[in-house]
Design an enzyme around this catalytic site. Structure first.
Site, PDB file in Angstrom:
ATOM      1  CD  GLU A  75      28.884  35.093  57.374  1.00 40.43           C
ATOM      2  OE1 GLU A  75      28.307  35.519  58.380  1.00 40.43           O
ATOM      3  OE2 GLU A  75      29.933  35.580  56.936  1.00 40.43           O
ATOM      4  CB  CYS A  88      27.689  37.584  46.951  1.00 36.90           C
ATOM      5  SG  CYS A  88      29.444  37.363  47.283  1.00 36.90           S
ATOM      6  CB  CYS A  95      39.449  30.744  51.765  1.00 42.90           C
ATOM      7  SG  CYS A  95      40.272  31.060  50.180  1.00 42.90           S
ATOM      8  CB  CYS A  99      44.118  37.289  50.617  1.00 45.55           C
ATOM      9  SG  CYS A  99      44.071  36.270  49.110  1.00 45.55           S
ATOM     10  CB  CYS A 102      40.349  38.092  52.606  1.00 44.38           C
ATOM     11  SG  CYS A 102      38.807  37.196  52.381  1.00 44.38           S
ATOM     12  CB  CYS A 318      34.415  42.632  49.230  1.00 47.73           C
ATOM     13  SG  CYS A 318      33.307  43.143  47.945  1.00 47.73           S
TER      14      CYS A 318
HETATM   15  N1  SAH Z   1      38.692  33.760  46.253  1.00 53.24           N
HETATM   16  C1  SAH Z   1      37.999  34.549  45.267  1.00 53.24           C
HETATM   17  C2  SAH Z   1      36.598  34.987  45.662  1.00 53.24           C
HETATM   18  C3  SAH Z   1      36.379  35.563  47.048  1.00 53.24           C
HETATM   19  S1  SAH Z   1      37.014  37.147  47.423  1.00 53.24           S
HETATM   20  C4  SAH Z   1      38.832  35.757  44.898  1.00 53.24           C
HETATM   21  O1  SAH Z   1      39.860  35.988  45.516  1.00 53.24           O
HETATM   22  O2  SAH Z   1      38.466  36.452  43.954  1.00 53.24           O
HETATM   23  C5  SAH Z   1      36.068  38.310  46.534  1.00 53.24           C
HETATM   24  C6  SAH Z   1      36.713  39.699  46.464  1.00 53.24           C
HETATM   25  O3  SAH Z   1      36.752  40.347  47.748  1.00 53.24           O
HETATM   26  C7  SAH Z   1      38.156  39.676  45.977  1.00 53.24           C
HETATM   27  O4  SAH Z   1      38.248  40.490  44.856  1.00 53.24           O
HETATM   28  C8  SAH Z   1      38.963  40.262  47.124  1.00 53.24           C
HETATM   29  O5  SAH Z   1      40.043  40.997  46.638  1.00 53.24           O
HETATM   30  C9  SAH Z   1      37.939  41.116  47.829  1.00 53.24           C
HETATM   31  N2  SAH Z   1      38.251  41.355  49.234  1.00 53.24           N
HETATM   32  C10 SAH Z   1      38.746  40.478  50.134  1.00 53.24           C
HETATM   33  N3  SAH Z   1      38.899  41.070  51.334  1.00 53.24           N
HETATM   34  C11 SAH Z   1      38.481  42.331  51.194  1.00 53.24           C
HETATM   35  C12 SAH Z   1      38.363  43.437  52.088  1.00 53.24           C
HETATM   36  N4  SAH Z   1      38.720  43.328  53.376  1.00 53.24           N
HETATM   37  N5  SAH Z   1      37.856  44.584  51.602  1.00 53.24           N
HETATM   38  C13 SAH Z   1      37.489  44.688  50.305  1.00 53.24           C
HETATM   39  N6  SAH Z   1      37.565  43.693  49.429  1.00 53.24           N
HETATM   40  C14 SAH Z   1      38.061  42.529  49.859  1.00 53.24           C
END
Ligand code: SAH
Length: 329
Positions: A75, A88, A95, A99, A102, A318
């Protein structure tokens, strides 16, 4: 083209056709001799990605689900602002980092995108909409960019060269969960991209729990890498901090966070947590949270921003990109 004994500028014509004009077929490259167009036929179709679905919100945020030639999905999101737009980008299918908050991590890791697949996300979006004009690229979509290092760097170069989209590297941001060797390596490149680091927690205990990669690269090492990157490139580092109400936004946590942030010229970007799956977000009081961060950080002149959540209703915000079709699609 030089390998074929042809003039080099024909190579530039092909490059401009693909990247600047975003042609879909070789026959649109009318400036190229027919003989060369025929020689290039095996490369058709030129697009590496096919649009599967397109969803947009009332504020103009557009999310595209792309289908890759091997059947995988990714996406990409285009976010219009007042006078320019941001795209973006995804760098991996799924991935490997997992985390907890996410959605992409829930998919597991399928594979790295090629540099062509990274670039095509922008080329195809550009063909669809040019208003407002594209200015910023953020590598914040699906995947961890620094675990697909070579293709990331190649894509950055392709985006910025003349004959192509000629986007400024200063307007590109690589967002990482803190892959220390990748940050250090990128610092050595002749690139001027901005660095964003998803910190999300100020203690190793908490960060280990929500970002397993912290066991490999603990906060101290991540901050050291950030300091080095900032020294090499100037400007500031952005620290992203997804707010987990009552967990990482308490006064005590913010004070611990401050100890890290004062070590490097930086901005702190607070991100309201977007729901994944069916979870309803607890409607926290963002003003009060902002005030709390502000009260601790104001004296240190650390710029504090709250990321406006765009595209949440189409799961384009995000941490919501998961590369699959919802029931509603
Ligand atoms: N792997 C990279 C890029 C993808 S995530 C990284 O970790 O930076 C991009 C951003 O989305 C990250 O800053 C992460 O903390 C944020 N993110 C992930 N899940 C989220 C959620 N459920 N709500 C808000 N931000 C989130």
């Amino acid at each position: 083209m030089s390998d074929w004994g042809e003039k080099r500028f024909h190579g530039r014509q092909v490059f401009a056709g693909l990247h600047r004009r975003g042609v879909q077929t070789l026959d649109e490259m009318t400036d190229l001799p027919l003989r060369l167009r025929d020689q290039l036929r095996p490369w058709e179709p030129l697009d590496l990605l096919s649009k599967i679905s397109r969803r947009s919100t009332s504020d103009g945020t557009v999310k595209i689900l792309f289908w890759l030639r091997d059947g995988n999905y990714i996406e990409t999101v285009r976010i219009p602002e007042e006078i320019h737009a941001t795209i973006c980008l995804s760098t991996q299918v799924g991935c490997p980092l997992d985390c907890t908050f996410c959605a992409t991590g829930k998919l597991g890791f399928k594979r790295n995108l090629t540099s062509g697949e990274i670039v095509d996300q922008v080329v195809i979006f550009q063909r669809m909409t040019s208003e407002p004009p594209l200015r910023n690229l953020v590598f914040m979509g699906m995947g961890e960019p620094l675990l697909n290092y070579d293709n990331l760097v190649k894509a950055i170069r392709v985006f910025s060269v003349s004959d192509g989209l000629e986007l400024s590297q200063k307007r590109m941001t690589v967002s990482t969960a803190g892959i220390v060797p990748g940050i250090l390596k990128l610092a050595e490149e002749e690139l001027t991209v901005k660095m964003a680091i998803s910190l999300n927690a100020p203690t190793d205990t908490l960060r280990n729990r929500i970002m397993p990669i912290n066991r490999k690269y603990p906060i101290k090492e991540v901050i050291m890498a950030a300091i080095l990157y900032q020294k090499m490139k100037g400007g500031h580092i952005t620290f992203e901090y997804a707010l987990l109400p009552g967990i990482n936004d308490t006064l005590e946590m913010i004070k611990t966070l401050r100890e890290w942030l004062i070590q490097v010229p930086c901005k702190l970007n607070l991100i309201p947590l977007n729901p994944i799956g069916k979870d309803r977000p607890s409607r926290a009081d963002w003003d009060a949270i902002m005030d709390r961060f502000y009260s601790v950080l104001v004296r240190d002149r650390i710029a504090l921003t709250l990321r406006r959540s765009r595209g949440a209703e189409i799961k384009a915000a995000c941490g919501q990109l998961a590369g699959r079709m919802d029931q509603s699609e």
